[in-house]
Design a protein around this motif. Sequence first.
Motif, mmCIF file in Angstrom:
data_model
loop_
_atom_site.group_PDB
_atom_site.id
_atom_site.type_symbol
_atom_site.label_atom_id
_atom_site.label_comp_id
_atom_site.label_asym_id
_atom_site.label_seq_id
_atom_site.Cartn_x
_atom_site.Cartn_y
_atom_site.Cartn_z
ATOM 1 N N ILE A 297 50.981 -31.805 -11.864
ATOM 2 C CA ILE A 297 50.179 -31.362 -12.976
ATOM 3 C C ILE A 297 50.377 -32.383 -14.073
ATOM 4 C CG2 ILE A 297 49.900 -29.662 -14.699
ATOM 5 C CD1 ILE A 297 51.182 -27.856 -12.540
ATOM 6 N N ALA A 298 51.359 -32.879 -14.305
ATOM 7 C CA ALA A 298 51.381 -33.736 -15.603
ATOM 8 C C ALA A 298 50.717 -35.056 -15.455
ATOM 9 C CB ALA A 298 53.049 -34.373 -15.784
ATOM 10 N N GLN A 299 50.695 -35.547 -14.142
ATOM 11 C CA GLN A 299 49.912 -36.740 -13.827
ATOM 12 C C GLN A 299 48.341 -36.632 -14.130
ATOM 13 O OE1 GLN A 299 50.846 -38.608 -9.982
ATOM 14 N NE2 GLN A 299 49.028 -39.437 -10.074
ATOM 15 N N ALA A 300 47.875 -35.321 -13.497
ATOM 16 C CA ALA A 300 46.680 -34.957 -13.497
ATOM 17 C C ALA A 300 46.077 -34.778 -14.943
ATOM 18 C CB ALA A 300 46.447 -33.599 -12.904
ATOM 19 N N LEU A 301 46.865 -34.422 -16.061
ATOM 20 C CA LEU A 301 46.796 -34.156 -17.400
ATOM 21 C C LEU A 301 46.438 -35.533 -17.918
ATOM 22 C CD1 LEU A 301 48.812 -31.307 -18.368
ATOM 23 C CD2 LEU A 301 46.506 -31.278 -18.292
ATOM 24 N N GLU A 302 47.368 -36.669 -17.703
ATOM 25 C CA GLU A 302 47.192 -37.926 -18.135
ATOM 26 C C GLU A 302 45.851 -38.491 -17.669
ATOM 27 O OE1 GLU A 302 50.548 -40.935 -19.054
ATOM 28 O OE2 GLU A 302 51.521 -39.747 -17.738
ATOM 29 N N GLN A 303 45.742 -38.322 -16.370
ATOM 30 C CA GLN A 303 44.478 -38.918 -15.736
ATOM 31 C C GLN A 303 43.098 -38.434 -16.195
ATOM 32 O OE1 GLN A 303 46.415 -39.765 -11.352
ATOM 33 N NE2 GLN A 303 44.662 -38.233 -11.362
ATOM 34 N N SER A 304 43.360 -37.255 -16.602
ATOM 35 C CA SER A 304 42.090 -36.533 -17.042
ATOM 36 C C SER A 304 41.674 -36.916 -18.538
ATOM 37 C CB SER A 304 42.082 -35.004 -17.090
ATOM 38 O OG SER A 304 42.648 -34.373 -18.249
ATOM 39 N N SER A 305 42.690 -37.185 -19.458
ATOM 40 C CA SER A 305 42.676 -37.663 -20.903
ATOM 41 C C SER A 305 42.231 -36.577 -21.492
ATOM 42 C CB SER A 305 41.793 -38.973 -20.835
ATOM 43 O OG SER A 305 42.149 -40.008 -20.037
ATOM 44 N N HIS A 306 42.125 -35.324 -20.992
ATOM 45 C CA HIS A 306 41.758 -34.086 -21.887
ATOM 46 C C HIS A 306 42.766 -33.632 -22.779
ATOM 47 C CE1 HIS A 306 37.497 -33.474 -20.738
ATOM 48 N NE2 HIS A 306 37.815 -33.721 -19.544
ATOM 49 N N ARG A 307 42.540 -33.119 -23.986
ATOM 50 C CA ARG A 307 43.624 -32.446 -24.979
ATOM 51 C C ARG A 307 43.931 -31.324 -24.063
ATOM 52 N NH1 ARG A 307 43.004 -34.115 -30.150
ATOM 53 N NH2 ARG A 307 40.913 -35.519 -30.330
ATOM 54 N N PHE A 308 45.308 -30.841 -24.062
ATOM 55 C CA PHE A 308 46.020 -29.701 -23.280
ATOM 56 C C PHE A 308 46.997 -29.166 -24.195
ATOM 57 C CE2 PHE A 308 48.381 -33.618 -22.010
ATOM 58 C CZ PHE A 308 49.902 -33.037 -22.317
ATOM 59 N N LEU A 309 47.192 -27.838 -23.903
ATOM 60 C CA LEU A 309 48.397 -27.135 -24.089
ATOM 61 C C LEU A 309 48.809 -26.474 -22.787
ATOM 62 C CD1 LEU A 309 50.094 -25.786 -26.528
ATOM 63 C CD2 LEU A 309 48.393 -23.675 -26.405
ATOM 64 N N TRP A 310 50.229 -26.764 -22.675
ATOM 65 C CA TRP A 310 50.723 -26.617 -21.148
ATOM 66 C C TRP A 310 52.119 -25.812 -21.163
ATOM 67 C CZ3 TRP A 310 52.785 -31.082 -17.621
ATOM 68 C CH2 TRP A 310 53.214 -30.394 -16.431
ATOM 69 N N SER A 311 51.902 -24.526 -20.731
ATOM 70 C CA SER A 311 53.306 -23.609 -20.728
ATOM 71 C C SER A 311 54.016 -24.137 -19.421
ATOM 72 C CB SER A 311 52.873 -22.110 -20.759
ATOM 73 O OG SER A 311 53.873 -21.494 -20.524
ATOM 74 N N VAL A 312 55.165 -24.455 -19.688
ATOM 75 C CA VAL A 312 55.890 -24.857 -18.476
ATOM 76 C C VAL A 312 57.224 -23.901 -18.454
ATOM 77 C CG1 VAL A 312 57.514 -26.686 -17.467
ATOM 78 C CG2 VAL A 312 55.154 -27.440 -18.753
ATOM 79 N N ARG A 313 57.433 -23.293 -17.469
ATOM 80 C CA ARG A 313 58.628 -22.346 -17.434
ATOM 81 C C ARG A 313 59.727 -22.718 -16.038
ATOM 82 N NH1 ARG A 313 57.148 -17.583 -18.732
ATOM 83 N NH2 ARG A 313 59.305 -17.227 -19.279
ATOM 84 N N GLN A 314 60.802 -22.699 -16.379
ATOM 85 C CA GLN A 314 62.055 -22.956 -15.393
ATOM 86 C C GLN A 314 61.835 -21.878 -14.308
ATOM 87 O OE1 GLN A 314 65.676 -23.985 -16.956
ATOM 88 N NE2 GLN A 314 66.154 -24.958 -15.054
ATOM 89 N N PRO A 315 61.861 -22.186 -13.049
ATOM 90 C CA PRO A 315 61.883 -21.015 -12.114
ATOM 91 C C PRO A 315 63.398 -20.586 -11.900
ATOM 92 C CG PRO A 315 61.587 -23.296 -10.995
ATOM 93 C CD PRO A 315 61.401 -23.496 -12.364
ATOM 94 N N GLN A 316 63.541 -19.600 -11.324
ATOM 95 C CA GLN A 316 64.967 -19.072 -11.007
ATOM 96 C C GLN A 316 65.270 -19.910 -9.871
ATOM 97 O OE1 GLN A 316 67.025 -16.711 -12.043
ATOM 98 N NE2 GLN A 316 65.792 -16.441 -13.780
#
Length: 491
Positions: A297-316
């Motif tokens: 997901i991180a790589q995709a966001l960098e490649q797209s160059s679009h502004r983003f707000l990303w909620s990242v949660r830690q799994p159990q």
Amino acid sequence: MKVDAPVELVFIPSPGMGHLVPMVEIAKQLIGRDYRLSITVLVMKMPLFDKSKIGSTTQSLLLTAAEERLNFVYLPQQDQAEVRSKDFILELIDMNKQHVRDHVTKMVSTELRRLAGFVIDMFCTPMMDVAAEFGIPTYVFFPSSCAFLGLMFHLETLERDHNHDVTELKDSDAELEVPGFTNPVPAKVLPSRVLDKEGGSTRFLGIFKRFREAKGIMVNTFEELESYAVKSLAGDDKVPPIYNVGPVLHLLKDKKEEEEEEVNQIMRWLDDQPPSSVVFLCFGSMGSFDEDQVREIAQALEQSSHRFLWSVRQPQPKGKIGMPSEYQDLNQVLPEGFLERTTKIGKVIGWAPQVAVLSHKAVGGFVSHCGWNSTLESLWCGVPMATWPMYAEQQMNAFQLVRELELAVEIKLDYRKDFRFYYSKPKLVTADEIENGIRKLMENEDKSTEGIKNKVQEMSEKSKIAVKEGGSSYDSIGGFIEDAMNNMHSP
């Protein structure tokens, strides 16, 4: 006939944000529509949710929602509530039957209470037995779509009347002709519970068998959104009366939420972004990914160059059921240097104030798990979605949004990461696949994408009209109230 005492409805939600919140909201609407109505909400507690951020937010909602004719009663805590079986929610509800019986007995012992019926969440069908003991009807509040409800009635009929083993569809490429859908439904988007060969399918379909005993079913949808599915269910004489009462949404900010600095930081960051420029990625109260998927997901966001707000949660930890938690250090899961490289265009957060974010003018797209509440919120706010379902009926919702209603673009329709571990580790969604979905969502180069954005804006307006006086859902709520009141006049 004059009603001398307040007419009481007993609401029984199952625990969990996606079930409890809409039931509280429809309860508020009902008492706001008719001064004769009083509602008691019986709240089941479960440690799985109580210690989480979601639990504290829900707690805040209940405290602010309480008013003169809307009362909350917390049922005694169950020591066994952290059941580790696939059916821990159903087991919890069974454990609470006696508590509900005891409380309702107290209620009817006073002449000031005139019980008109139970309103139960979809998982609370065992409570229909308790209602019958008191000689009152049960209504169901269904927190998902009309199309999904129709699908489940269809599958239940296939199993009961035609001896079809629905679990044989697991890992199948079959497509089903289903009433309420204009397109064939791929087996790969059926809910995990339906495909569970270890008895889960039969138990789950048994819920919908009992739905047929209800006096009516309130569905969190509106006719204009699901016109084909609504007409299909309305024409089924083996289904109780359907009241389409949605969108039922919790849109007001909680006071506690407004006071939190982390929320204010998110909103201030959005204030600094251009209109419709930000893609918001959020995957629901139970949604989380392992490190490999987070990096894609991180790589995709960098490649797209679009502004983003990303909620990242830690799994159990593997093998443990529970709510995702917050990362103490995001650098432990994100690619090295990602936060520094994207500091001017992106913001990575933990828990997200979803409605506040979707309502912000800077947000132009929503990469979503397709939970039904999130779907309705996104449509209400006029924000187009890219689908990435995870669990429950979300694959069905994604299929409906992309193929049936043409209100979303596809990242995946059949991704499956069920927190009850029915399925093995999901196949990795690549950075290129994610980037492609984000570009379709945020850019207008494709005419079909532009058409989706226009349709979402139109549906946003229709959703607001539906709940206003004279709207389809407003009138449907009135029909439900009339039916509930008639229970007091029946012999």
